[in-house]
Motif scaffolding. Structure first.
Motif, mmCIF file in Angstrom:
data_model
loop_
_atom_site.group_PDB
_atom_site.id
_atom_site.type_symbol
_atom_site.label_atom_id
_atom_site.label_comp_id
_atom_site.label_asym_id
_atom_site.label_seq_id
_atom_site.Cartn_x
_atom_site.Cartn_y
_atom_site.Cartn_z
ATOM 1 N N LYS A 95 0.826 -1.208 0.000
ATOM 2 C CA LYS A 95 0.000 0.000 0.000
ATOM 3 C C LYS A 95 0.863 1.262 0.000
ATOM 4 O O LYS A 95 0.533 2.251 -0.665
ATOM 5 C CB LYS A 95 -0.946 -0.031 1.197
ATOM 6 C CG LYS A 95 -2.043 -1.093 1.067
ATOM 7 C CD LYS A 95 -2.843 -1.236 2.337
ATOM 8 C CE LYS A 95 -4.080 -2.107 2.111
ATOM 9 N NZ LYS A 95 -3.789 -3.417 1.511
ATOM 10 N N LEU A 96 1.964 1.247 0.725
ATOM 11 C CA LEU A 96 2.860 2.396 0.734
ATOM 12 C C LEU A 96 3.472 2.643 -0.640
ATOM 13 O O LEU A 96 3.601 3.791 -1.078
ATOM 14 C CB LEU A 96 3.984 2.176 1.757
ATOM 15 C CG LEU A 96 3.605 2.282 3.231
ATOM 16 C CD1 LEU A 96 4.765 1.800 4.098
ATOM 17 C CD2 LEU A 96 3.239 3.721 3.600
ATOM 18 N N VAL A 97 3.851 1.570 -1.321
ATOM 19 C CA VAL A 97 4.440 1.692 -2.657
ATOM 20 C C VAL A 97 3.439 2.298 -3.628
ATOM 21 O O VAL A 97 3.774 3.166 -4.445
ATOM 22 C CB VAL A 97 4.944 0.326 -3.146
ATOM 23 C CG1 VAL A 97 5.276 0.356 -4.626
ATOM 24 C CG2 VAL A 97 6.166 -0.102 -2.349
ATOM 25 N N ARG A 98 2.189 1.856 -3.558
ATOM 26 C CA ARG A 98 1.155 2.408 -4.432
ATOM 27 C C ARG A 98 0.949 3.895 -4.169
ATOM 28 O O ARG A 98 0.790 4.695 -5.101
ATOM 29 C CB ARG A 98 -0.152 1.647 -4.226
ATOM 30 C CG ARG A 98 -0.137 0.217 -4.751
ATOM 31 C CD ARG A 98 -1.425 -0.502 -4.404
ATOM 32 N NE ARG A 98 -2.581 0.171 -4.972
ATOM 33 C CZ ARG A 98 -3.838 -0.034 -4.563
ATOM 34 N NH1 ARG A 98 -4.072 -0.859 -3.560
ATOM 35 N NH2 ARG A 98 -4.840 0.591 -5.137
ATOM 36 N N LEU A 99 0.936 4.291 -2.894
ATOM 37 C CA LEU A 99 0.755 5.695 -2.555
ATOM 38 C C LEU A 99 1.950 6.537 -3.001
ATOM 39 O O LEU A 99 1.773 7.649 -3.518
ATOM 40 C CB LEU A 99 0.551 5.845 -1.045
ATOM 41 C CG LEU A 99 -0.819 5.425 -0.508
ATOM 42 C CD1 LEU A 99 -0.815 5.420 1.016
ATOM 43 C CD2 LEU A 99 -1.919 6.346 -1.021
ATOM 44 N N GLU A 111 8.628 16.480 -2.439
ATOM 45 C CA GLU A 111 9.814 16.063 -1.696
ATOM 46 C C GLU A 111 9.541 15.876 -0.203
ATOM 47 O O GLU A 111 9.871 14.840 0.381
ATOM 48 C CB GLU A 111 10.949 17.077 -1.891
ATOM 49 C CG GLU A 111 11.632 17.013 -3.230
ATOM 50 C CD GLU A 111 10.821 17.678 -4.341
ATOM 51 O OE1 GLU A 111 9.789 18.323 -4.026
ATOM 52 O OE2 GLU A 111 11.205 17.561 -5.514
ATOM 53 N N SER A 112 8.923 16.876 0.436
ATOM 54 C CA SER A 112 8.705 16.791 1.879
ATOM 55 C C SER A 112 7.706 15.701 2.233
ATOM 56 O O SER A 112 7.824 15.049 3.272
ATOM 57 C CB SER A 112 8.227 18.138 2.419
ATOM 58 O OG SER A 112 7.005 18.524 1.805
ATOM 59 N N ILE A 113 6.706 15.483 1.375
ATOM 60 C CA ILE A 113 5.701 14.456 1.633
ATOM 61 C C ILE A 113 6.302 13.064 1.444
ATOM 62 O O ILE A 113 6.098 12.162 2.260
ATOM 63 C CB ILE A 113 4.483 14.646 0.710
ATOM 64 C CG1 ILE A 113 3.839 16.002 0.988
ATOM 65 C CG2 ILE A 113 3.463 13.529 0.906
ATOM 66 C CD1 ILE A 113 2.747 16.375 0.030
ATOM 67 N N LEU A 114 7.074 12.889 0.369
ATOM 68 C CA LEU A 114 7.650 11.574 0.094
ATOM 69 C C LEU A 114 8.710 11.177 1.110
ATOM 70 O O LEU A 114 8.964 9.986 1.302
ATOM 71 C CB LEU A 114 8.250 11.545 -1.308
ATOM 72 C CG LEU A 114 7.326 11.082 -2.430
ATOM 73 C CD1 LEU A 114 8.075 11.005 -3.751
ATOM 74 C CD2 LEU A 114 6.699 9.736 -2.115
ATOM 75 N N PHE A 115 9.332 12.134 1.763
ATOM 76 C CA PHE A 115 10.345 11.811 2.771
ATOM 77 C C PHE A 115 9.788 10.850 3.812
ATOM 78 O O PHE A 115 10.424 9.865 4.187
ATOM 79 C CB PHE A 115 10.853 13.094 3.441
ATOM 80 C CG PHE A 115 11.830 12.847 4.551
ATOM 81 C CD1 PHE A 115 13.170 12.658 4.277
ATOM 82 C CD2 PHE A 115 11.403 12.797 5.876
ATOM 83 C CE1 PHE A 115 14.082 12.412 5.314
ATOM 84 C CE2 PHE A 115 12.295 12.559 6.903
ATOM 85 C CZ PHE A 115 13.644 12.367 6.626
ATOM 86 N N ASN A 116 8.567 11.132 4.285
ATOM 87 C CA ASN A 116 7.947 10.263 5.292
ATOM 88 C C ASN A 116 7.579 8.904 4.708
ATOM 89 O O ASN A 116 7.651 7.888 5.395
ATOM 90 C CB ASN A 116 6.715 10.942 5.874
ATOM 91 C CG ASN A 116 7.051 12.138 6.730
ATOM 92 O OD1 ASN A 116 8.050 12.135 7.452
ATOM 93 N ND2 ASN A 116 6.246 13.187 6.666
ATOM 94 N N TYR A 117 7.187 8.886 3.430
ATOM 95 C CA TYR A 117 6.872 7.606 2.794
ATOM 96 C C TYR A 117 8.124 6.753 2.628
ATOM 97 O O TYR A 117 8.086 5.534 2.833
ATOM 98 C CB TYR A 117 6.202 7.846 1.446
ATOM 99 C CG TYR A 117 4.726 8.137 1.553
ATOM 100 C CD1 TYR A 117 3.791 7.123 1.462
ATOM 101 C CD2 TYR A 117 4.269 9.436 1.774
ATOM 102 C CE1 TYR A 117 2.434 7.386 1.575
ATOM 103 C CE2 TYR A 117 2.918 9.708 1.889
ATOM 104 C CZ TYR A 117 2.010 8.673 1.790
ATOM 105 O OH TYR A 117 0.659 8.933 1.908
ATOM 106 N N ILE A 118 9.223 7.377 2.241
ATOM 107 C CA ILE A 118 10.477 6.642 2.093
ATOM 108 C C ILE A 118 10.890 6.027 3.425
ATOM 109 O O ILE A 118 11.333 4.878 3.494
ATOM 110 C CB ILE A 118 11.597 7.567 1.565
ATOM 111 C CG1 ILE A 118 11.280 8.045 0.148
ATOM 112 C CG2 ILE A 118 12.948 6.863 1.607
ATOM 113 C CD1 ILE A 118 11.294 6.955 -0.898
ATOM 114 N N ARG A 119 10.737 6.780 4.483
ATOM 115 C CA ARG A 119 11.056 6.272 5.828
ATOM 116 C C ARG A 119 10.205 5.055 6.172
ATOM 117 O O ARG A 119 10.703 4.050 6.694
ATOM 118 C CB ARG A 119 10.842 7.381 6.851
ATOM 119 C CG ARG A 119 11.182 7.018 8.286
ATOM 120 C CD ARG A 119 11.185 8.262 9.156
ATOM 121 N NE ARG A 119 11.442 7.944 10.551
ATOM 122 C CZ ARG A 119 10.486 7.868 11.489
ATOM 123 N NH1 ARG A 119 9.223 8.100 11.155
ATOM 124 N NH2 ARG A 119 10.778 7.576 12.734
#
Length: 289
Positions: A95-99, A111-119
């Motif tokens: 689900k995280l990968v899809r988002l 950039e700032s939003i994806l930082f938390n997803y990458i974590r």
């Protein structure tokens, strides 16, 4: 290759799910604890049930991730604990990968939003690696707390997961890598999960580039890139499978144009039918990655 995996290949389905007969006591206990995460058919249990493939909007996916996180934290100490936690994390990871794929394609400034997803993706990838290697699973702290979506995009539907997220294959393939790489770049969508496994296994920063010949984004437009590297070093560019090679080549050309890094391409699987049509029959294949 040295024996580094605690899971046998016979218990991994072609698409990457754990696959056990119902008379396996540990797996059956995991199934009884969270039956909605599994699929049962003809005496066999598959760890990727219907909920893994649900077509949900962004708000619904984030809500499901929160439910799964709470379930992960509430797993009691029992013989099947590691299996249950792995299955939960595998569902969250998907689900995280899809988002992440949706965000990098929908936001102008991501950039700032994806930082938390990458974590969050990195935590899932590390947990998956620990499971396959028979190591203790990491404790959850707050890795999933920072994921979000802007309100006007919450009702949008990300692409459905691509059937190329066999973590066993990803981990097996990356364990053969000999060259020293400084940065890992995954091609969204399918290459993110493979790249995340490589990133955690090699302990190198993860970046994402979105190039696709089969979804809503025109390949000729500007290419979204979440960059997590300096301008010097060696980049390993990863996709989940390769057929015509068009996606990897396009991504490599783009990265060459914006960085001084050395770039190597890598795919965890070869799409034999596509490869045969392109390279042997010389068919001109368009709109395929």
């Amino acid at each position: 290759m040295e024996k580094i995996f605690s899971i046998k290949m016979e218990n991994i389905s072609l698409l990457g799910a754990l696959y056990y007969p119902v008379d396996n006591s540990l797996f059956y206990k995991a199934y009884r604890y969270s039956p909605e995460l599994f699929h049962y058919n003809n005496g066999m249990l598959n760890s990727r049930g219907q909920s893994y493939y649900e077509n949900l909007n962004c708000n619904q996916i984030i809500h499901q991730i929160k439910i799964l996180k709470n379930k992960y934290l509430m797993v009691p100490y029992m013989a099947a604990e590691k299996i249950i936690k792995y299955v939960i994390v595998d569902h969250v990871f998907s689900k995280l990968v899809r988002l992440a794929d949706f965000i990098i394609g929908a936001y102008d400034s991501f950039e700032s939003i994806l930082f938390n997803y990458i974590r969050a993706i990195n935590w899932c990838a590390y947990t998956i690696i620990c499971f396959f290697q028979g190591k203790p699973l990491p404790k959850y702290t707050d890795e999933l707390e920072g994921i979000s979506i802007v309100p006007n995009l919450g009702l949008k539907f990300p692409r459905e997961q691509i059937e190329a997220d066999n973590h066993f294959i990803s981990l097996s393939s990356v364990s053969y890598l000999k060259k020293q790489y400084d940065y890992i770049v995954g091609i969204a969508l399918g290459g993110i999960s493979c790249a995340a496994i490589a990133s955690c296994y090699l302990n190198k920063p993860l970046s994402i580039i979105k190039i696709s010949y089969y979804d809503e984004r025109n390949i000729g437009e500007s290419i979204p890139l979440y960059k997590n590297w300096l301008d010097k070093g060696n980049i390993l560019l990863i996709d989940d499978n390769c057929g015509s090679g068009a996606t990897l080549n396009k991504a490599k050309q783009y990265l060459h144009a914006i960085t001084d890094c050395t770039i190597s391409t890598y795919a965890t699987e070869l799409h034999w039918e596509k490869f045969f049509r392109c390279k042997v029959c010389k068919h001109q294949i368009k709109h395929l990655s």
